[in-house]
Write an enzyme that holds these catalytic residues in place. Sequence first.
Site, PDB file in Angstrom:
ATOM      1  N   ALA A 228     -45.893  -8.382 111.204  1.00 33.61           N
ATOM      2  CA  ALA A 228     -44.718  -8.194 110.349  1.00 33.61           C
ATOM      3  C   ALA A 228     -44.269  -6.746 110.493  1.00 33.61           C
ATOM      4  O   ALA A 228     -45.001  -5.901 111.039  1.00 33.61           O
ATOM      5  CB  ALA A 228     -45.057  -8.490 108.891  1.00 33.61           C
ATOM      6  N   LYS A 229     -43.093  -6.432 110.064  1.00 34.96           N
ATOM      7  CA  LYS A 229     -42.632  -5.041 109.999  1.00 34.96           C
ATOM      8  C   LYS A 229     -41.489  -4.993 109.009  1.00 34.96           C
ATOM      9  O   LYS A 229     -40.745  -5.969 108.854  1.00 34.96           O
ATOM     10  CB  LYS A 229     -42.127  -4.585 111.372  1.00 34.96           C
ATOM     11  CG  LYS A 229     -42.169  -3.090 111.538  1.00 34.96           C
ATOM     12  CD  LYS A 229     -43.585  -2.633 111.801  1.00 34.96           C
ATOM     13  CE  LYS A 229     -43.700  -1.142 111.952  1.00 34.96           C
ATOM     14  NZ  LYS A 229     -45.054  -0.792 112.441  1.00 34.96           N
ATOM     15  N   GLY A 230     -41.337  -3.858 108.337  1.00 37.38           N
ATOM     16  CA  GLY A 230     -40.246  -3.748 107.385  1.00 37.38           C
ATOM     17  C   GLY A 230     -39.850  -2.308 107.197  1.00 37.38           C
ATOM     18  O   GLY A 230     -40.483  -1.394 107.725  1.00 37.38           O
TER      19      GLY A 230
ATOM     20  N   ASP B  53     -46.010   3.534 107.741  1.00 34.82           N
ATOM     21  CA  ASP B  53     -45.459   3.743 109.087  1.00 34.82           C
ATOM     22  C   ASP B  53     -44.631   5.026 109.004  1.00 34.82           C
ATOM     23  O   ASP B  53     -44.929   5.887 108.169  1.00 34.82           O
ATOM     24  CB  ASP B  53     -44.633   2.507 109.492  1.00 34.82           C
ATOM     25  CG  ASP B  53     -44.329   2.475 110.976  1.00 34.82           C
ATOM     26  OD1 ASP B  53     -45.224   2.194 111.766  1.00 34.82           O
ATOM     27  OD2 ASP B  53     -43.174   2.755 111.364  1.00 34.82           O
TER      28      ASP B  53
ATOM     29  N   VAL C 287     -39.537  -8.449 108.280  1.00 36.85           N
ATOM     30  CA  VAL C 287     -39.567  -9.550 109.239  1.00 36.85           C
ATOM     31  C   VAL C 287     -41.019  -9.963 109.439  1.00 36.85           C
ATOM     32  O   VAL C 287     -41.894  -9.119 109.639  1.00 36.85           O
ATOM     33  CB  VAL C 287     -38.942  -9.141 110.599  1.00 36.85           C
ATOM     34  CG1 VAL C 287     -39.046 -10.282 111.604  1.00 36.85           C
ATOM     35  CG2 VAL C 287     -37.490  -8.734 110.421  1.00 36.85           C
TER      36      VAL C 287
END
Length: 429
Positions: free
Chosen positions: A117-119, A158, A72
Amino acid sequence: MAGLQEISEHQPLEWENPLFHTALSQFEQALDYCEISDAIAERLRFPERALIVGLPVRLDDDRRVVYPGYRVQHSSVLGPTKGGIRYDHNVSLGECAALAMWMTWKCALLRLPYGGAKGGVRCDPRALSQRELQAVTRRFTAELLPIIGPQEDIAAPDMATDEQTMAWMMDTYSMQVGYAVPEIVTGKPISIGGSVFRPEATGAGVVMVVDSACRRLGWSLSEQRCVVQGFGKVGAVAASELAERGATVIGVSDVSGGIHDPDGLDIQSLYERSLERGHGSLAEYEGEHVTNEELLELDCDILVLAALEDQVNADNAPRVKARMIAEGANGPTSLEADAIFAERGIVVLPDILTNAGGVTVSYFEWVQDLGRLFWNRDDIRRRLEDKMDDAFDRVWDMARKRHLTLRQAALATAIHEVAGALDARGLFP
Ligand code: NAD
């Protein structure tokens, strides 16, 4: 005008989940202090882009399974989006959307030319072999190719991903374009363009913020008794930095439980031993043992939360004895606990400021990779200190001037930066 609320009244939008609602509630609360137009506020309630992919992977026993993967991107108005990749069985579109929004605020607060963003991939990383993890990572990177790039979207480690994961991502991307592109990821090994200070950056940044807050409050850091929850990449470094600056660290914990000594623990030796035995082994050490719940309620001055989200809530917040809480983790304090701490006059150093040392040094890593020149540790540490001090001063001064909590001031400052950029650029087409 149909806003997010009206649009999702009958059918919730795909990314709406409890964590996204927490991020959105914080945003709505901060709007009261940041004077931005309704149109710009509405834009920021939505992620800019979200991608869901199915990743077919061949397991070691020759079975083929398909894992869901997500990315995202919340806002690209200030520059490429930036954010971690996590492997966990709870990864979802909503979790990525919430964390992406928080990353936008964090980058803007530190005045980094990035959006959030992050995924991640929904899987159980502990059940996968190194070969299987490599297959997941390479296939995930290949599926993300249409939306990532050093000027579009840059990944970082992460939960359950690390330097090796970033090296596989960098290699997969580079093989597609035909030359080495180290600036596609940060948090990678030094041998392929990683930063010499990235592993310590978040924990060191936490203590820089704690130190600045102590100075503003007229407290001497060396006279404070500190407790640190989480003894991993962030917590163990924060505990060591606190001890190095003369503070007395009286309690630390990890997933196995905590240890407590009111006269102070030997952090250096605990740190070295945890590196040898791996994270999650504090319960094996001699000393007075406490549970993680008890640790949070120990009599101390400063409590550093560096484990995971939602650790202090309406239940235990009234029993917390610390005078200052530093959020090394993302989202460790619930909205209710935040209100209780404000009422009790406990200073909360908010996550988007306090743990921003990691993304700041990631930004330095990207800049160095783009320029193909590399700074030394002292140089990076000094530049980090300048950035953290500048952001801290802006947040502290705004909080004092407008009678806000530090979280409200940090969010309002960050949202104001992003809104200013959206306003200046205008609406396309
Ligand atoms: P990590 O996996 O290295 O360490 C996490 C630590 O928390 C470990 O010691 C683990 O044993 C402990 N822990 C796990 N579950 C626990 C529980 N239920 N109770 C108590 N302790 C528990 O992870 P990390 O990189 O140190 O990240 C910690 C937090 O900081 C996360 O919220 C992460 O999103 C956030 N963060 C990390 C960075 C970074 O650069 N690593 C940057 C910004 C924010």
